[in-house]
Design a protein around this motif. Structure first.
Motif, short mmCIF file in Angstrom:
data_model
loop_
_atom_site.label_atom_id
_atom_site.label_comp_id
_atom_site.label_asym_id
_atom_site.label_seq_id
_atom_site.Cartn_x
_atom_site.Cartn_y
_atom_site.Cartn_z
N HIS A 9 -3.98 -7.98 -7.13
CA HIS A 9 -4.48 -6.89 -7.96
C HIS A 9 -5.89 -6.46 -7.55
CE1 HIS A 9 -4.98 -4.60 -11.74
NE2 HIS A 9 -6.23 -5.02 -11.66
N ARG A 10 -6.80 -7.40 -7.41
CA ARG A 10 -8.19 -7.06 -7.09
C ARG A 10 -8.31 -6.43 -5.71
NH1 ARG A 10 -11.85 -12.18 -9.24
NH2 ARG A 10 -11.36 -11.95 -11.47
N ASP A 31 -8.76 0.38 -12.81
CA ASP A 31 -10.15 0.36 -12.36
C ASP A 31 -10.53 1.57 -11.51
OD1 ASP A 31 -10.32 -2.12 -13.58
OD2 ASP A 31 -9.71 -3.17 -11.75
#
Length: 383
Positions: free
Chosen positions: A109-110, A25
């Protein structure tokens, strides 16, 4: 972004490596330079490789993350540090920082993606787009603040008073190395060893963040178990003022405006609004410089028979240093010249009371003898 990970637990290292590999991302590619269980190996890497970011476990046996961060930042001041800890209370209490500065185990993860994105955006900012602070001024007269490059007064958003005092102390001893133990004894004398070291490292980290966010050309170096504030092109108001005083010409009609400008630059005593015991000697030294300078202006006014200006100047001296005789004695002489007998006696009584209350002493022999002789002269004239 070139990244390193340091954690003395092998499984924690592997997990962070995997999380970084999975990040897709972030607009900037991530290059993992190394994962280390040994903090000294990380320091060796920092000596030879330009890094952008370091994930550091806080609690490690060989060297805790706080000390490692200090050593890394002394090598690469622009390095982004992200602390990793299993204890939320510890992180929040110790750092009082935003989410960019620490991650809680287990890292998700986020949550990691948010941190990476923010650091990437910060790292990619071009220095050319940042505001210039080449003419910024750090101010210690009256209070600790600064003037930005446009001359606007700005105050530091300190998270803790100890960080503020530590910064003020390092500014005072700028370009000199101060040992960690001296700083601990000064600021955290009642804490145990581990807690005091944690507090010191936290405060240093906060100061580094503050310097970086403002853009000051200052740098804190860690060497030989101590810290040194390396001074750049930032102006320091008290230093600028002192240089003006020491290089000022004699007070004359032609130079009077220059001296009045210098006097106006003295906005207050050194760190006057901060109750730092260690600053008292410097406060007194600077205050005496101010006194000697302003007395020269007052004496010029007397010599040129500008008595109203002289009275106002001696009143200013009396207000600034109420425990010293200079202002009172100057006013006594001026009022005597103008035959204001009541004002002469009033000034003598004021200084007598002040000295008695604060120091339990009487006025000096010089001022007492002058006052007694003046009274005799008045009686002789009246008789």
């Amino acid at each position: 972004m070139k990244v390193i990970i340091v954690d003395d637990e092998r499984l924690a290292l592997r997990r962070m490596e995997k999380l970084l590999e999975e990040q897709s991302d972030v607009n900037v590619p991530i290059s993992l330079i190394g994962s280390y269980q040994d903090p000294y190996a990380a320091l060796e890497t920092a000596q030879r490789e330009k890094l952008d970011m370091a994930f550091l476990d806080i609690q490690m046996t060989e060297m805790d993350g706080l000390e490692l961060a200090e050593r890394l930042l002394s090598i690469q001041p622009q390095l982004h540090i992200v602390f990793v800890t299993a204890y939320q209370e510890y992180a929040v209490k110790a750092f009082e920082m935003n989410a960019l500065d620490y991650l809680l185990k287990p890292v998700h993860h986020r949550r990691l993606a948010v941190t990476l994105q923010r650091v990437a955006e910060s790292a990619l900012k071009s220095p050319a787009h940042l505001p210039s602070t080449a003419k910024a001024t750090l101010c210690c007269l009256q209070s600790l603040h600064y003037l930005d490059h446009q001359g606007n007064v700005r105050y530091f958003p300190w998270k803790t008073l100890k960080a503020q005092e530590l910064f003020a102390y390092l500014v005072h001893y700028r370009d000199k190395t101060v040992s960690k133990q001296i700083l601990i004894d000064l600021l955290w004398p009642d804490y145990d060893t581990d807690r005091s070291r944690t507090q010191l490292h936290t405060a240093i980290y906060q100061i580094r963040k503050m310097i970086k966010s403002i853009g000051f050309n200052l740098e804190i170096k860690y060497k030989d178990e101590g810290y040194r504030l390396v001074w750049g092109d930032v102006k320091l108001d008290v230093e600028e003022w002192e240089n003006h005083v020491r290089h000022a010409p004699e007070v004359t009609a032609e130079t009077l405006e220059q001296h009045l400008t210098i006097m106006a630059l003295y906005t207050g005593d050194f760190l006057e609004e901060h109750p730092y015991l260690w600053a008292e000697y410097e406060q007194e030294r600077i205050r005496l410089l101010w006194l000697n300078h302003v007395k020269q202006i007052a004496e010029y006014y007397v010599a040129t028979e500008q008595y109203t200006e002289a009275i106002l100047t001696y009143q200013k001296i009396r207000e600034k240093v109420p425990g010293m005789e200079d202002g009172y004695f100057g006013l006594m002489k001026l009022y005597a010249m103008q035959n204001h007998q009541g004002e002469v006696s009033k000034q003598y009584q004021l200084i007598s009371t002040k000295l008695k209350e604060e120091f339990d002493v009487a006025p000096s022999k010089e001022i007492t003898d002058w006052y007694q002789q003046w009274k005799k002269d008045c009686q002789r004239r009246q008789g």
